[in-house]
Design a protein around this motif. Structure first.
Motif, mmCIF file in Angstrom:
data_model
loop_
_atom_site.group_PDB
_atom_site.id
_atom_site.type_symbol
_atom_site.label_atom_id
_atom_site.label_comp_id
_atom_site.label_asym_id
_atom_site.label_seq_id
_atom_site.Cartn_x
_atom_site.Cartn_y
_atom_site.Cartn_z
ATOM 1 N N PRO A 303 8.841 70.192 49.961
ATOM 2 C CA PRO A 303 8.699 71.091 51.238
ATOM 3 C C PRO A 303 9.563 70.391 52.293
ATOM 4 C CG PRO A 303 6.852 69.296 50.701
ATOM 5 C CD PRO A 303 7.716 69.460 49.561
ATOM 6 N N ALA A 304 10.297 69.359 52.303
ATOM 7 C CA ALA A 304 10.847 68.840 53.315
ATOM 8 C C ALA A 304 12.398 69.029 53.228
ATOM 9 C CB ALA A 304 10.582 67.227 53.657
ATOM 10 N N GLY A 305 12.925 69.628 52.306
ATOM 11 C CA GLY A 305 14.338 69.758 51.974
ATOM 12 C C GLY A 305 14.828 69.869 50.727
ATOM 13 N N LEU A 357 1.173 63.414 48.406
ATOM 14 C CA LEU A 357 2.099 63.154 49.738
ATOM 15 C C LEU A 357 2.661 64.630 49.802
ATOM 16 C CD1 LEU A 357 3.435 61.858 51.841
ATOM 17 C CD2 LEU A 357 4.931 60.707 50.320
ATOM 18 N N SER A 358 3.420 65.259 48.739
ATOM 19 C CA SER A 358 3.920 66.655 49.087
ATOM 20 C C SER A 358 2.973 67.658 49.498
ATOM 21 C CB SER A 358 4.744 66.881 47.638
ATOM 22 O OG SER A 358 5.846 66.102 47.369
ATOM 23 N N GLU A 359 1.865 67.573 48.892
ATOM 24 C CA GLU A 359 0.961 68.645 49.473
ATOM 25 C C GLU A 359 0.557 68.660 50.831
ATOM 26 O OE1 GLU A 359 -2.470 68.536 46.934
ATOM 27 O OE2 GLU A 359 -1.461 68.794 45.125
ATOM 28 N N ALA A 360 0.612 67.348 51.392
ATOM 29 C CA ALA A 360 0.056 66.990 52.587
ATOM 30 C C ALA A 360 1.241 67.405 53.640
ATOM 31 C CB ALA A 360 -0.444 65.401 52.658
ATOM 32 N N LEU A 361 2.421 67.173 53.099
ATOM 33 C CA LEU A 361 3.719 67.412 53.686
ATOM 34 C C LEU A 361 3.784 69.051 53.893
ATOM 35 C CD1 LEU A 361 6.759 65.307 52.837
ATOM 36 C CD2 LEU A 361 5.814 65.598 55.026
ATOM 37 N N THR A 362 3.513 69.459 52.854
ATOM 38 C CA THR A 362 3.606 71.175 52.947
ATOM 39 C C THR A 362 2.673 71.662 53.892
ATOM 40 O OG1 THR A 362 4.279 71.402 50.444
ATOM 41 C CG2 THR A 362 3.186 73.273 51.526
#
Length: 527
Positions: A303-305, A357-362
């Motif tokens: 999600p961040a790059g 963490l990736s889900e929360a970032l998305t």
């Protein structure tokens, strides 16, 4: 030791955020890697027939009543046994204050049978009672549970053992939602920081009283020796995690002849000061973020790059954006950058939690929805969905830190140390406050400091570090091993805080082999 704080100068100076106990807390391993110096005063080993000499000595009867006490085991947690161990609040002057009751829990229903293994999960502020009551089968191998009567305890000031209290539920919510004024100049922000710290200190003193001056690590270690004595053990067997390794090192320093089999996982370097502790952990989380970013870019979507640099930059921009414009949760509470960073750090303790963490970032980056990070921060702070708080460990964390570590008083030095951490750890450093001001306003004075260990009476002990540990960097274990040549060192190659029961059979076999059979290899072993 760092604590998540708000970036504006006033709050970053006092470092009053809700993630206080997170960074040295020994979280339980579950299904993969997962997950946190002190004493100049002389302390001789104490038993019912041996009283210490020196400045902390008292008449024999002052200590005999504690060392010779009988404890009453009662059934608890359905299959376990519990008891209270009485200790003096003030070890330097027994009888001057009301005694404290230290709650212990035994993994075996027999209570007083079998060999004992004392354990502590970290903090300062984490509950050893809960670690045994809630996570016995996860945190300890089946072989250890069969062989040992595993004893968890809440150290003084923690949860069931004369807890340090400061704020009620509503006040805690308000405290965690603070947003500071960005426009304050240096002089006025420092004055406001001191005022805010003084207000918190007054509330803690009102709620906790004289206890605040007696929750230092050495006092907790004296309690551990009483626990050893009342369990009828000539030597103490001990498994400590994160901050629990500092308890272990302090015990070994002062009660070396009482040391049995000691395993210290997630080593804290007891020789470094609060600033080096803060900087080491900030750098540890920077490395953990880069490792997460590498993993993330290797997934189908990140999600961040698409590169490590893009992910790191994206996280930094996310933090900065919420610092400037706090978000609002679905329940109406303010999600400031303190909450965001605390929530971000929580799943970083375990590689197994990186998908979360990736889900929360998305959600945060695509939908501007910070609910997951708020949830993680609430989980760490002990807040239930109904708004009530269970055990709030952040205040005893502060109390222990102020007693254990001398803090600078000069505003210029405080600012210089903060800027150094921010420069070397640009993602997390700006949000890790400085504890000096709150300790300056704390109602009690510092009593101990870091030290270079000299464990001449200890024949052996086992230290463990993890290469990707963000909370207790591997360098700390390596430094402690170098200073204690009779120690053995295991280094786990991997991510996350702590090594035992992280899914690494090499580590588990070494720990169990030592605790069960005394098998300890010399020197260093990489797992």
């Amino acid at each position: 030791m760092p604590e998540i704080g708000l970036p504006p100068r006033r709050l970053r100076l006092i470092s009053l955020a809700a993630a206080a106990a997170l960074l040295l807390s020994g979280c339980v391993n579950a299904g993969g890697d997962e997950d946190s110096g002190a004493a100049d005063a002389e302390a001789e080993p104490m038993t019912a027939t041996s009283v210490p000499a020196g400045e902390l000595a008292g008449a024999a009867e002052d200590y005999t009543e504690y060392y010779e006490q009988d404890i009453d085991w009662t059934s608890c947690e359905e299959t376990m046994m519990c008891a209270d161990v009485t200790v003096p609040m003030d070890w330097a002057d027994p009888g001057a204050q009301t005694d404290l009751e230290i709650r212990i829990i035994s993994s075996q229903s027999g209570g007083d049978q079998a060999e004992y293994l004392l354990t502590n999960p970290g903090g300062p502020g984490s509950s050893g009672y809960d670690a045994v009551a809630d996570s016995l089968a996860i945190a300890f191998s089946e072989e250890l549970v069969e062989h040992y009567n595993i004893i968890g305890f809440d150290p003084r000031g923690v949860h069931r053992s004369a807890p340090v209290n400061c704020l009620d539920d509503a006040e805690m919510d308000e405290y965690r939602e603070q947003v500071s004024d960005e426009q304050l100049d240096a002089e006025s922000s420092y004055a406001e920081a001191r005022e805010s710290a003084a207000e918190l200190a007054a509330r803690c003193e009102s709620e906790s009283g004289a206890l605040l001056g007696h929750v230092d690590t050495l006092s907790a270690v004296r309690d551990m020796d009483v626990i050893r004595a009342v369990l009828g053990q000539d030597e103490l067997n001990y498994l400590g995690f994160s901050y629990g390794t500092k308890l272990g090192m302090t015990y070994a320093e002062h009660y070396g002849e009482r040391v049995g089999r000691f395993v210290l996982d997630g080593m804290l370097d007891v020789s470094i000061d609060a600033h080096e502790l803060n900087k080491g952990q900030a750098l540890g989380f920077e490395v953990a973020l880069e490792n997460y970013a590498q993993w993330c870019t290797e997934q189908a979507t990140c999600p961040a790059g698409d590169t490590v640099d893009e992910v790191v930059d994206g996280v930094q921009e996310l933090f900065a954006g919420v610092a400037e414009n706090p978000a609002q949760g679905a329940d109406g509470r303010t999600i400031n950058v303190s909450t965001l960073v605390s929530g971000f750090i929580t799943p970083m303790y375990s590689r197994a939690s990186w998908p979360l963490l990736s889900e929360a970032l998305t959600m945060a980056l695509v939908q501007q929805d910070f609910t997951s990070f708020q949830y993680f921060a609430d989980l760490q702070s002990g807040r239930s969905p109904d708004g009530s708080y269970g055990w709030i460990n952040s205040f005893v964390f502060t109390a222990v830190m102020c007693l254990d570590y001398p803090m600078p008083q000069d505003p210029d030095q405080i600012e210089a140390e903060f800027e150094e951490v921010s420069e070397e750890a640009p993602t997390f450093g700006p949000y890790l406050g400085h504890r000096a001001v709150v300790c300056e306003e704390w109602p009690v004075q510092n009593v101990t400091e870091p030290w270079d260990p000299e464990l001449s009476e200890v024949d052996e002990l086992l230290m463990i570090g993890t290469t990707g540990d963000p909370a207790t960097p591997v360098e700390w274990a390596e430094n402690m091993h170098e200073q204690v040549p009779q120690s053995a060192l295991i280094i786990r190659e991997g991510e996350g805080h702590l090594a035992y029961r992280s899914g690494n059979s090499c580590v588990d076999q070494a720990v169990d082999g030592y605790l069960l059979g005394g098998d300890l290899a010399e020197g260093r072993e990489d797992c």
